[in-house]
Design an enzyme around this catalytic site. Structure first.
Site, PDB file in Angstrom:
ATOM      1  N   GLU A   1      -9.299 -11.020  -7.498  1.00  0.00           N
ATOM      2  CA  GLU A   1      -8.422  -9.850  -7.385  1.00  0.00           C
ATOM      3  C   GLU A   1      -7.354  -9.837  -8.479  1.00  0.00           C
ATOM      4  O   GLU A   1      -7.033  -8.777  -9.034  1.00  0.00           O
ATOM      5  CB  GLU A   1      -7.803  -9.796  -5.985  1.00  0.00           C
ATOM      6  CG  GLU A   1      -8.867  -9.505  -4.922  1.00  0.00           C
ATOM      7  CD  GLU A   1      -8.351  -9.490  -3.489  1.00  0.00           C
ATOM      8  OE1 GLU A   1      -9.121  -9.090  -2.605  1.00  0.00           O
ATOM      9  OE2 GLU A   1      -7.187  -9.886  -3.245  1.00  0.00           O
TER      10      GLU A   1
ATOM     11  N   HIS B   1      -1.740  -5.540   1.508  1.00  0.00           N
ATOM     12  CA  HIS B   1      -2.973  -6.327   1.391  1.00  0.00           C
ATOM     13  C   HIS B   1      -2.627  -7.688   0.796  1.00  0.00           C
ATOM     14  O   HIS B   1      -1.772  -7.781  -0.080  1.00  0.00           O
ATOM     15  CB  HIS B   1      -3.967  -5.620   0.459  1.00  0.00           C
ATOM     16  CG  HIS B   1      -5.082  -6.515   0.018  1.00  0.00           C
ATOM     17  ND1 HIS B   1      -6.213  -6.722   0.774  1.00  0.00           N
ATOM     18  CD2 HIS B   1      -5.223  -7.310  -1.086  1.00  0.00           C
ATOM     19  CE1 HIS B   1      -7.003  -7.583   0.145  1.00  0.00           C
ATOM     20  NE2 HIS B   1      -6.431  -7.949  -0.985  1.00  0.00           N
TER      21      HIS B   1
ATOM     22  N   LYS C   1       0.828  -1.203   0.000  1.00  0.00           N
ATOM     23  CA  LYS C   1       0.000   0.000   0.000  1.00  0.00           C
ATOM     24  C   LYS C   1       0.874   1.270   0.000  1.00  0.00           C
ATOM     25  O   LYS C   1       2.086   1.193   0.236  1.00  0.00           O
ATOM     26  CB  LYS C   1      -0.925  -0.034   1.223  1.00  0.00           C
ATOM     27  CG  LYS C   1      -1.868  -1.241   1.243  1.00  0.00           C
ATOM     28  CD  LYS C   1      -2.786  -1.177   2.455  1.00  0.00           C
ATOM     29  CE  LYS C   1      -3.637  -2.433   2.570  1.00  0.00           C
ATOM     30  NZ  LYS C   1      -4.591  -2.333   3.699  1.00  0.00           N
TER      31      LYS C   1
END
Ligand code: CMP
Length: 143
Positions: free
Chosen positions: A126, A115, A9
């Site tokens: 995803e 994540h 992130k």
């Protein structure tokens, strides 16, 4: 072969932890098959976190994920989904075990560095959301 999606992130990128995080998964023995540094659109962030749409932290989460560059990646290996989740540690870094990425480097649930997909089906969704098939490189590490 099992694959998982992970994203370092914006806080992980800002803190210079990209190399350290990649090193851990390489050292463990997983195979990197997709990697890109990118700015995330609001649309992609909202789709990725759709399951959290009704949660009070959703607007702040989307704002944070789109606030700066992020490293999206796909790793491959036996049991990689569950193993990567263990290596990442608990969602709240204050509860994450030492030795995990969040346990070693984080203190904030909203700035928890990385994540990782929580299940094989989630990983498939995803990966398809973040990567085109041309961006994924299939290769075998030497035996
Ligand atoms: P992640 O594994 O990316 O999945 C959902 C994210 O929501 C989670 O990591 C946290 O960064 C974030 N999150 C979960 N709970 C909270 C919370 N209570 N406040 C802020 N962010 C949260």
């Amino acid at each position: 072969m099992e694959r998982t999606f992970m994203a370092i992130k914006p806080d992980g990128v800002q803190r210079g932890l990209v190399g350290e995080i990649l090193r851990r998964f390489e050292a463990k023995g997983f195979t990197l098959v997709g990697l890109k540094l990118m700015h995330v659109s609001k649309e992609l962030a909202e789709k990725h976190y759709d399951v959290h749409r009704e949660r009070p932290f959703f607007p702040g989460l989307v704002e944070f994920i789109t606030s700066g560059p992020l490293v999206a990646m796909v790793w491959e290996g036996d049991g990689v989904v569950a193993s990567a989740r263990k290596m990442i540690g608990a969602t709240n870094p204050l509860s994450a075990e030492p030795g995990t990425i969040r346990g070693d480097f984080g203190i904030s649930i909203g700035r928890n560095l990385i994540h990782g997909s929580d299940a094989i089906e989630t990983a498939q969704r995803e990966i398809a959301l973040w990567f085109s098939s041309e961006e994924l490189v299939s290769w075998q590490p030497a035996a």
